[in-house]
Design a protein around this motif. Structure first.
Motif, PDB file in Angstrom:
ATOM      1  N   ILE A 200      -8.306   2.676   4.226  1.00 43.26           N
ATOM      2  CA  ILE A 200      -8.576   3.006   2.816  1.00 43.26           C
ATOM      3  C   ILE A 200     -10.084   2.973   2.570  1.00 43.26           C
ATOM      4  CG2 ILE A 200      -8.316   2.183   0.425  1.00 43.26           C
ATOM      5  CD1 ILE A 200      -5.467   1.151   1.353  1.00 43.26           C
ATOM      6  N   ARG A 201     -10.730   1.934   3.093  1.00 39.27           N
ATOM      7  CA  ARG A 201     -12.186   1.779   2.866  1.00 39.27           C
ATOM      8  C   ARG A 201     -12.994   2.889   3.534  1.00 39.27           C
ATOM      9  NH1 ARG A 201     -11.005  -3.680   3.702  1.00 39.27           N
ATOM     10  NH2 ARG A 201     -11.899  -3.723   5.790  1.00 39.27           N
ATOM     11  N   ASN A 202     -12.584   3.298   4.741  1.00 39.47           N
ATOM     12  CA  ASN A 202     -13.415   4.301   5.441  1.00 39.47           C
ATOM     13  C   ASN A 202     -13.008   5.749   5.129  1.00 39.47           C
ATOM     14  OD1 ASN A 202     -11.231   5.021   7.118  1.00 39.47           O
ATOM     15  ND2 ASN A 202     -11.942   3.838   8.874  1.00 39.47           N
ATOM     16  N   GLY A 203     -12.029   5.924   4.210  1.00 34.58           N
ATOM     17  CA  GLY A 203     -11.653   7.269   3.771  1.00 34.58           C
ATOM     18  C   GLY A 203     -10.607   7.954   4.634  1.00 34.58           C
ATOM     19  N   GLN A 204     -10.236   7.325   5.752  1.00 32.66           N
ATOM     20  CA  GLN A 204      -9.277   7.960   6.667  1.00 32.66           C
ATOM     21  C   GLN A 204      -7.857   8.019   6.062  1.00 32.66           C
ATOM     22  OE1 GLN A 204      -9.807   9.735   9.055  1.00 32.66           O
ATOM     23  NE2 GLN A 204      -8.218   9.677  10.600  1.00 32.66           N
ATOM     24  N   PHE A 205      -7.507   7.035   5.259  1.00 30.01           N
ATOM     25  CA  PHE A 205      -6.185   7.025   4.607  1.00 30.01           C
ATOM     26  C   PHE A 205      -6.020   8.281   3.742  1.00 30.01           C
ATOM     27  CE2 PHE A 205      -3.480   5.946   0.942  1.00 30.01           C
ATOM     28  CZ  PHE A 205      -2.332   5.494   1.572  1.00 30.01           C
ATOM     29  N   GLU A 206      -7.025   8.551   2.921  1.00 31.07           N
ATOM     30  CA  GLU A 206      -6.972   9.737   2.032  1.00 31.07           C
ATOM     31  C   GLU A 206      -6.959  11.029   2.854  1.00 31.07           C
ATOM     32  OE1 GLU A 206      -6.975  11.809  -1.688  1.00 31.07           O
ATOM     33  OE2 GLU A 206      -6.397   9.786  -1.082  1.00 31.07           O
ATOM     34  N   ARG A 207      -7.759  11.065   3.922  1.00 29.07           N
ATOM     35  CA  ARG A 207      -7.807  12.269   4.770  1.00 29.07           C
ATOM     36  C   ARG A 207      -6.432  12.553   5.397  1.00 29.07           C
ATOM     37  NH1 ARG A 207     -13.063  10.469   5.779  1.00 29.07           N
ATOM     38  NH2 ARG A 207     -12.493   9.274   7.634  1.00 29.07           N
ATOM     39  N   LEU A 208      -5.795  11.497   5.893  1.00 29.29           N
ATOM     40  CA  LEU A 208      -4.475  11.669   6.519  1.00 29.29           C
ATOM     41  C   LEU A 208      -3.430  12.083   5.482  1.00 29.29           C
ATOM     42  CD1 LEU A 208      -4.102   8.715   9.073  1.00 29.29           C
ATOM     43  CD2 LEU A 208      -4.266  11.142   9.563  1.00 29.29           C
TER      44      LEU A 208
ATOM     45  N   ILE B 177       0.894  -1.163   0.000  1.00 31.14           N
ATOM     46  CA  ILE B 177       0.000   0.000   0.000  1.00 31.14           C
ATOM     47  C   ILE B 177       0.932   1.213   0.000  1.00 31.14           C
ATOM     48  CG2 ILE B 177      -1.644   1.322   1.373  1.00 31.14           C
ATOM     49  CD1 ILE B 177      -2.613  -1.480   2.447  1.00 31.14           C
ATOM     50  N   PRO B 178       1.035   1.950  -1.114  1.00 34.07           N
ATOM     51  CA  PRO B 178       1.983   3.069  -1.171  1.00 34.07           C
ATOM     52  C   PRO B 178       1.526   4.212  -0.269  1.00 34.07           C
ATOM     53  CG  PRO B 178       0.643   3.013  -3.165  1.00 34.07           C
ATOM     54  CD  PRO B 178       0.252   1.808  -2.356  1.00 34.07           C
ATOM     55  N   ILE B 179       2.151   4.320   0.894  1.00 34.35           N
ATOM     56  CA  ILE B 179       1.671   5.313   1.871  1.00 34.35           C
ATOM     57  C   ILE B 179       1.959   6.739   1.396  1.00 34.35           C
ATOM     58  CG2 ILE B 179       1.794   3.713   3.815  1.00 34.35           C
ATOM     59  CD1 ILE B 179       4.377   5.112   4.708  1.00 34.35           C
ATOM     60  N   ASP B 180       2.810   6.864   0.369  1.00 42.53           N
ATOM     61  CA  ASP B 180       3.096   8.170  -0.234  1.00 42.53           C
ATOM     62  C   ASP B 180       2.249   8.417  -1.467  1.00 42.53           C
ATOM     63  OD1 ASP B 180       4.279   6.126  -1.780  1.00 42.53           O
ATOM     64  OD2 ASP B 180       5.688   7.580  -2.651  1.00 42.53           O
ATOM     65  N   LYS B 181       1.426   7.421  -1.874  1.00 46.90           N
ATOM     66  CA  LYS B 181       0.649   7.473  -3.121  1.00 46.90           C
ATOM     67  C   LYS B 181       1.556   7.742  -4.329  1.00 46.90           C
ATOM     68  CE  LYS B 181      -3.597   8.652  -3.160  1.00 46.90           C
ATOM     69  NZ  LYS B 181      -4.906   9.356  -3.133  1.00 46.90           N
ATOM     70  N   GLY B 182       2.818   7.295  -4.244  1.00 49.91           N
ATOM     71  CA  GLY B 182       3.774   7.484  -5.336  1.00 49.91           C
ATOM     72  C   GLY B 182       4.463   8.835  -5.327  1.00 49.91           C
ATOM     73  N   LEU B 183       4.161   9.681  -4.337  1.00 50.84           N
ATOM     74  CA  LEU B 183       4.688  11.051  -4.293  1.00 50.84           C
ATOM     75  C   LEU B 183       6.211  11.089  -4.131  1.00 50.84           C
ATOM     76  CD1 LEU B 183       3.225  13.779  -4.494  1.00 50.84           C
ATOM     77  CD2 LEU B 183       3.217  13.880  -2.002  1.00 50.84           C
ATOM     78  N   LEU B 184       6.768  10.032  -3.551  1.00 53.34           N
ATOM     79  CA  LEU B 184       8.223   9.991  -3.352  1.00 53.34           C
ATOM     80  C   LEU B 184       8.972  10.015  -4.687  1.00 53.34           C
ATOM     81  CD1 LEU B 184       9.626   9.837  -0.532  1.00 53.34           C
ATOM     82  CD2 LEU B 184      10.305   7.524  -1.148  1.00 53.34           C
ATOM     83  N   GLY B 185       8.304   9.596  -5.748  1.00 51.95           N
ATOM     84  CA  GLY B 185       8.932   9.610  -7.069  1.00 51.95           C
ATOM     85  C   GLY B 185       8.830  10.950  -7.782  1.00 51.95           C
ATOM     86  N   TRP B 186       8.178  11.932  -7.163  1.00 57.71           N
ATOM     87  CA  TRP B 186       8.108  13.295  -7.729  1.00 57.71           C
ATOM     88  C   TRP B 186       9.127  14.145  -6.990  1.00 57.71           C
ATOM     89  CZ3 TRP B 186       5.320  14.706 -11.955  1.00 57.71           C
ATOM     90  CH2 TRP B 186       4.350  13.793 -12.404  1.00 57.71           C
ATOM     91  N   ARG B 187      10.185  14.569  -7.703  1.00 57.25           N
ATOM     92  CA  ARG B 187      11.331  15.224  -7.073  1.00 57.25           C
ATOM     93  C   ARG B 187      11.541  16.648  -7.567  1.00 57.25           C
ATOM     94  NH1 ARG B 187      14.395  11.757  -3.353  1.00 57.25           N
ATOM     95  NH2 ARG B 187      12.727  10.220  -3.096  1.00 57.25           N
ATOM     96  N   THR B 188      11.715  17.556  -6.625  1.00 56.18           N
ATOM     97  CA  THR B 188      12.085  18.933  -6.981  1.00 56.18           C
ATOM     98  C   THR B 188      13.463  19.195  -6.366  1.00 56.18           C
ATOM     99  OG1 THR B 188      10.827  19.703  -5.073  1.00 56.18           O
ATOM    100  CG2 THR B 188       9.733  19.799  -7.201  1.00 56.18           C
ATOM    101  N   PRO B 189      14.309  19.996  -7.049  1.00 59.59           N
ATOM    102  CA  PRO B 189      15.694  20.114  -6.582  1.00 59.59           C
ATOM    103  C   PRO B 189      16.003  21.337  -5.728  1.00 59.59           C
ATOM    104  CG  PRO B 189      15.524  20.595  -8.955  1.00 59.59           C
ATOM    105  CD  PRO B 189      14.137  20.501  -8.410  1.00 59.59           C
ATOM    106  N   PHE B 190      16.778  21.079  -4.655  1.00 62.67           N
ATOM    107  CA  PHE B 190      17.467  22.164  -3.963  1.00 62.67           C
ATOM    108  C   PHE B 190      18.672  22.574  -4.805  1.00 62.67           C
ATOM    109  CE2 PHE B 190      15.885  20.521   0.280  1.00 62.67           C
ATOM    110  CZ  PHE B 190      15.317  21.712   0.708  1.00 62.67           C
TER     111      PHE B 190
END
Length: 272
Positions: A221-229, A89-102
């Motif tokens: 995930i089913r009760n919507g709390q995953f998305e809210r968090l 279950i990707p707890i980052d929703k894949g966001l870790l693969g989106w990178r912006t540079p310092f």
């Protein structure tokens, strides 16, 4: 007496004590774990490892069942999935693969004319040596300078040891706050993107814990709390990143087989 009974019923689960001054994931992960494990019929108490620990060492301890570490949250690789129990279950929703540079502030215009991955081949990125990103960047033909520790990377960038430090959208804003004294800014022109999944990994010896954590996450995930968090902790960062206004450079990730990712569960993945 009742206290000692409760203690006897509790399973202690150790995770790697972070080396960073401020771990940008910890509050989110803590709340997610607390909510998910609230549904477990068994009691668990999470504790940091005795010493600070880098990812490579944590994976080694878990694989060998030393009891030093039972739980890790990190970017997935095929190898990690083979050696540990991956809760897919990707707890980052894949966001870790989106990178912006310092970059250092004098180089704020450095990526202004960049249009393709080939355009940044002559610039060097900084990464910690045991992060999976090192191999991903190198495999895409990019130059990487490696550091022994996470905190050292900020000083190395400031000192000009490499040109940019790509960080995920979910990390970079908090890191900017923590390292505000450094001469660093977030480049506004490009984003790197590669397929990634940030999973909980459990030591093979803790199979029951893995099962209980998986069940709890599925309920969230089913009760919507995953998305809210997820939105509670990351919506502001996503908005600030302005990914649609950036030139997105797509990278391949040969170290994570898409066939093993839960891509059909579209509700689990972030799309800009």
């Amino acid at each position: 007496m009742s206290g000692s009974v409760a203690f006897a019923d509790t399973t202690f689960i150790r995770y790697p004590r972070p080396a960073a001054k401020v771990d940008s994931h910890l509050d989110y992960v803590n709340e997610l774990l607390t909510e998910a494990l609230a549904f477990s019929p068994r009691k668990y108490q999470l504790l940091p490892s005795k010493a600070t620990m880098q990812q490579g060492r944590a994976v080694h301890e878990m694989k060998n069942g030393t009891g030093e570490v039972d739980l890790l949250w990190s970017m997935s690789t095929d190898e990690r999935e083979k050696n540990l129990i991956a809760i897919k279950i990707p707890i980052d929703k894949g966001l870790l693969g989106w990178r912006t540079p310092f970059v250092i502030s004098e180089n704020r215009q450095m990526f202004k004319a960049i249009k393709t991955l080939r355009d940044i081949e002559n610039y060097s990125a900084g990464q910690e040596l045991d992060w999976p990103d090192v191999k991903i960047l190198e495999n895409n033909g990019l130059k990487v300078e490696k550091a022994n520790s996470y905190e050292a990377l900020f000083s190395m960038l400031e000192a000009g040891r490499f040109d940019y430090f790509p960080r995920s959208v979910m990390e970079i804003w908090k890191e900017q706050e923590v390292h505000a004294s450094k001469n660093l800014i977030i480049s506004q022109d490009i984003a790197l993107h590669y397929p990634a999944a940030y999973y909980f990994f459990v030591a093979p010896a803790k199979r029951q814990f893995a099962e209980d954590l998986t069940n709890g996450l599925e309920i969230l995930i089913r009760n919507g709390q995953f998305e809210r968090l997820f939105l509670k902790y990351h919506q502001s960062s996503i908005q600030k990143a302005g990914l649609k206004q950036r030139t997105v450079l797509e990278l391949q990730n040969p170290f994570l087989n898409p066939a093993n990712m839960p891509l059909s569960r579209t509700e689990l993945w972030f799309k800009p």
